[in-house]
Design a protein around this motif. Structure first.
Motif, mmCIF file in Angstrom:
data_model
loop_
_atom_site.group_PDB
_atom_site.id
_atom_site.type_symbol
_atom_site.label_atom_id
_atom_site.label_comp_id
_atom_site.label_asym_id
_atom_site.label_seq_id
_atom_site.Cartn_x
_atom_site.Cartn_y
_atom_site.Cartn_z
ATOM 1 N N VAL A 214 -4.151 7.776 -4.325
ATOM 2 C CA VAL A 214 -3.517 6.551 -3.850
ATOM 3 C C VAL A 214 -4.192 6.095 -2.565
ATOM 4 N N GLY A 215 -3.908 4.844 -2.191
ATOM 5 C CA GLY A 215 -4.390 4.323 -0.929
ATOM 6 C C GLY A 215 -5.883 4.054 -0.912
ATOM 7 N N ASP A 226 -2.496 -0.960 -5.400
ATOM 8 C CA ASP A 226 -1.998 -1.088 -4.036
ATOM 9 C C ASP A 226 -0.540 -1.506 -4.178
ATOM 10 N N ALA A 227 0.387 -0.759 -3.591
ATOM 11 C CA ALA A 227 1.809 -1.045 -3.778
ATOM 12 C C ALA A 227 2.187 -2.441 -3.289
ATOM 13 N N ARG A 228 1.368 -3.038 -2.434
ATOM 14 C CA ARG A 228 1.640 -4.407 -1.996
ATOM 15 C C ARG A 228 1.527 -5.395 -3.156
ATOM 16 N N GLU A 300 3.382 0.594 0.552
ATOM 17 C CA GLU A 300 1.970 0.913 0.783
ATOM 18 C C GLU A 300 1.764 1.214 2.261
ATOM 19 N N GLY A 304 -1.684 5.111 1.926
ATOM 20 C CA GLY A 304 -1.466 4.938 0.496
ATOM 21 C C GLY A 304 0.009 4.816 0.152
ATOM 22 N N GLU A 305 0.283 4.832 -1.145
ATOM 23 C CA GLU A 305 1.648 4.654 -1.632
ATOM 24 C C GLU A 305 2.568 5.780 -1.154
#
Length: 362
Positions: A214-215, A226-228, A300, A304-305
Motif C-alpha cells: 500500500v501507499g 490510493d484510498a483517496r 490514505e 499508505g492505507e
C-alpha cells in the motif's frame, strides 16, 4: 558461494529512526533472506478505550504516531462518526482534508530528508527539512501545534480558519513549491543520488500485488491504488484525482512517487481552498455509539492505507478500537525487496517503505 551468516540489523542503528530489528541471512555481501522481528515498543494504546471516552480518545489516537498524528485522529473520528451515523458540515470536511494534505507534505518532506541523510547527502537533508519547517509554521499559526495538532473532534473541527488565512496559506505554498522543485530536481537527476537508488531494492508489480503493498511503496511498483480515490469527505469533491505511479519498483521510484505527491498535495489544498463552503465547522457531539454497532474506515495516510475499526457499547466509551497501519502491511514487501540486495543497500531499502514501528506496535 560463501558460507551463510546471520547478521543482526537494529533495533538500534544510525539510519533507523525507530527500533526495527532484522536478522539478515547473508552470503558474502549479499542478503539471501531477511527475517523481521517487532515488538520492542508495544504500548497498549488500543486498550485505552476502556478508560478514555470517545472524545478523550482523539488525543490518544493522534499519539499513535507523531508524524501521522493528524491522520490518526482524523481516521478515528471518521470511524466513530460512521458508527453514530453522524454527518458533519462540508466546511469541516474541507478543513480536515486541507490539514491532512499539509500533514502528508510534512511527512514526505521529513522522509525525503531522512533518505538524503541515509545516502550521505547532508545539504539535501537540510534543504528538505528547511521547507518542512515552513509547513509546520502553517500548523502552528492555525492550530497552535506543530506536530500534535488536536484539531478535529467527533462532530467537526475545533476552530475555523478564515478566508484571509486560507489565502495566505496558498501564497506560502506557492513559495514552497518554487523552492521545492529545485530540491526535487536534485533527488531525481543528481548522478550521485541515482547511483545509490536506481535498480536498488527492486519489487515487481506482481510481488507488490502478492504481498498487498500500500501507499507510495506499492504505487512505485505500479499498484494503482490510493484510498483517496474512494472519495471520502472532501476528496469526493476533487475535479480529477489520479494516484502518482511509477513502474520501476526500485528505491529511486519510491523517492519519485513521494516527491511528486508533495506537489500533488499542494494542488489539492489550493483546489479545496478555492471552493470551500461556508456552512460552519460543526461541534463536538453528545451522541454515543449504540451497543454492538460497528464501523470501519479507510484513510490514505502518508505511508499508505490505514484501516480503522470501532465497536460501540452504548456508553461514553467504545467497546473496541482497532487500527491496521501501512507499515504493518508493507513489512512483507520490504522483506521481499531486501532479498538479493547488497548489505550496504539495506538501510536505503528499509527507509524507502518509510517504516513507522510505533504505528505498528500500538
Amino acid at each position: 558461494m560463501g558460507k551463510a551468516t546471520v547478521i543482526p540489523f537494529g533495533p538500534q542503528h544510525p539510519v533507523l529512526p525507530e527500533p526495527l530489528h532484522l536478522d539478515l541471512v547473508v552470503e558474502d555481501e549479499h542478503v539471501i533472506e531477511a527475517i523481521p522481528q517487532i515488538g520492542f515498543i508495544h504500548r497498549g494504546l488500543e486498550k485505552l478505550v476502556d478508560s478514555h471516552d470517545i472524545h478523550k480518545f482523539v488525543y490518544v489516537a493522534e499519539r499513535i504516531c507523531g508524524i501521522c498524528s493528524f491522520g490518526h485522529s482524523l481516521g478515528y473520528v471518521e470511524t466513530v462518526e460512521k458508527a453514530m451515523g453522524l454527518e458533519i458540515p462540508k466546511r469541516a470536511e474541507y478543513l480536515r482534508v486541507i490539514m491532512h494534505e499539509l500533514s502528508r507534505m510534512h511527512s514526505h518532506l521529513l522522509w525525503m530528508g531522512l533518505a538524503a541523510d541515509a545516502f550521505g547527502f547532508e545539504s539535501l537533508f537540510m534543504h528538505t527539512w528547511r521547507l518542512r519547517e515552513r509547513v509546520l509554521d502553517i500548523f502552528q499559526e492555525t492550530t497552535g501545534g506543530r506536530v500534535i495538532l488536536s484539531y478535529v473532534n467527533v462532530g467537526g473541527v475545533n476552530s475555523d480558519i478564515d478566508g484571509t488565512v486560507l489565502s495566505t496559506i496558498i501564497t506560502r505554498l506557492e513559495g514552497i513549491k518554487d523552492e521545492y522543485r529545485e530540491v526535487l530536481n536534485t533527488f531525481l537527476k543528481d548522478s550521485s543520488v541515482k547511483s545509490r537508488l536506481v535498480g536498488i531494492g527492486h519489487l515487481s508489480r506482481d510481488d507488490a500485488a502478492a504481498t498487498s503493498m500500500v501507499g507510495p511503496f506499492g504505487r512505485a511498483s505500479n499498484i494503482a491504488y490510493d484510498a483517496r480515490m474512494l472519495g471520502s469527505g472532501a476528496y469526493g469533491d476533487l475535479e480529477d484525482f489520479q494516484p502518482i505511479l511509477d513502474d520501476q519498483g526500485d528505491c529511486y521510484a519510491r523517492v519519485k512517487v513521494r516527491g511528486l505527491e508533495v506537489l500533488q498535495s499542494i494542488d489539492i489544498i489550493e483546489e479545496l481552498i478555492a471552493k470551500i463552503p461556508h456552512d460552519g465547522i460543526g461541534e463536538r457531539t453528545k451522541l454515543r455509539p449504540a451497543d454492538g454497532v460497528e464501523a470501519v474506515n479507510l484513510l490514505e495516510q502518508p505511508r499508505g492505507e490505514c484501516f480503522y475499526y470501532a465497536r460501540g457499547n452504548g456508553s461514553k466509551n467504545l467497546d473496541r478500537m482497532r487500527m491496521r497501519t501501512p507499515t504493518t502491511q508493507n513489512l512483507a514487501g520490504m522483506v521481499k525487496a531486501l532479498e538479493g540486495s547488497d548489505l550496504a543497500d539495506v538501510p536505503n531499502i528499509i527507509l524507502t517503505i518509510d517504516p513507522c514501528i510505533s504505528c505498528s506496535e500500538r
